[in-house]
Design a protein around this motif. Structure first.
Motif: not given
Ligand SMILES: [Zn+2]
Ligand SMILES: [Zn+2]
Length: 275
Positions: A74-86, A90-102
């Motif tokens: 799944a993906s999650e995006g956060s749009i807000g001020s850039h951490p180094q240049m407030p 900026s757009d901070h995109e995350l992708l999470a891959l989950v393995c259920v069995s392990k």
């Protein structure tokens, strides 16, 4: 051994994520069309209670559960001020891959200042044509929000400039209050965000393709930094500056620390010489 990944999405992100996965022939993406809005929305009518990272992981798990697969993405995006240049949005995109069995999680992120983002309060004086340009209609989508009977009403995903302007003119001559517009950041309405999701998917695929030297599990990659470098002027240790990058495994404790090739910092960055 082929593995199926359930991609949890409501807003059609398959087109941005699938191309990167084309170079992993053993992996197949299948859409898990769950209502990811229950984890919070950009426009705020459902608040985001989890951190972006936890929200991405929760959505990935929900997708895997929905399709009964071992892997969820799944993906999650956060749009807000850039951490180094407030001052930069900026757009901070995350992708999470989950393995259920392990029971492991691989999270990859991508930060970009390339995002079309605008919001504005609208009144009789607003130049609506200029607003269309600022929101980049019809390429990007916009939301119109207003208050009616003490409730916020949102019209999402408007791309057509004529419909947008006509809708605002109608609202401006009606008794509704607090009219405002904002960029629609849902993936299907924001081509600039789509590019960032694709770039994040490339990083994730690289991560999946990299295995741990110790246990051979997928997902070897950068997990953080080790901090603390002496100042070349006064010799004091400055704790906020990283000296090394730490790489780790998602399944075992094996890790490697690789120096960034710096053994001291400039006094200009020193908290003691230049407080
Ligand atoms: Zn390992
Ligand atoms: Zn110093």
């Amino acid at each position: 051994m082929a593995s199926t990944i359930a991609l949890a999405t409501k807003h059609g992100k398959l087109a941005q994520i699938a191309p990167a996965f084309a170079c992993l022939p053993d992996w197949g993406l299948t859409l898990a069309e769950i209502d990811t809005d229950e984890f919070g929305t950009f426009s705020g009518e459902i608040p985001r209670t989890l951190s972006p990272r936890d929200a991405a992981i929760a959505k990935a798990r929900a997708g895997a559960e929905f399709l009964g697969t071992d892997y969820g993405l799944a993906s999650e995006g956060s749009i807000g001020s850039h951490p180094q240049m407030p001052w930069v949005t900026s757009d901070h995109e995350l992708l999470a891959l989950v393995c259920v069995s392990k029971d492991f999680v691989i999270v990859e992120s991508y930060l970009s200042a390339e995002i079309r983002a605008h919001k504005e309060v609208v009144n009789e004086q607003t130049d609506l044509e200029l607003l269309v340009t600022r929101l980049d209609l019809p390429t990007h989508g916009a939301n119109i929000l207003f208050s009616q009977d003490n409730e916020t009403v949102i019209h999402k995903g408007i791309h057509d400039p004529e419909i947008f302007v006509a809708e605002l003119r109608k609202l401006l001559s009606s008794p509704v209050e607090n009219i405002r517009v904002e960029s629609d950041f849902r993936a299907m309405s924001s081509p600039s965000r789509q590019k960032n999701i694709s770039a994040c998917a490339e990083k994730l695929v690289k991560r999946i393709s990299t295995t741990c030297l110790s246990c051979n599990e997928i997902g070897w990659g950068k997990v953080g930094y080790e901090f603390g470098l002496p100042c070349s002027g006064c010799g004091q240790l400055v704790a906020s500056v990283p000296h090394s990058e730490k790489f780790g495994c998602v399944a075992c404790d094996y890790s490697e620390v690789i120096s960034r090739g710096q053994d001291s910092i400039d006094p200009a960055r020193c908290d003691f010489c230049n407080p």
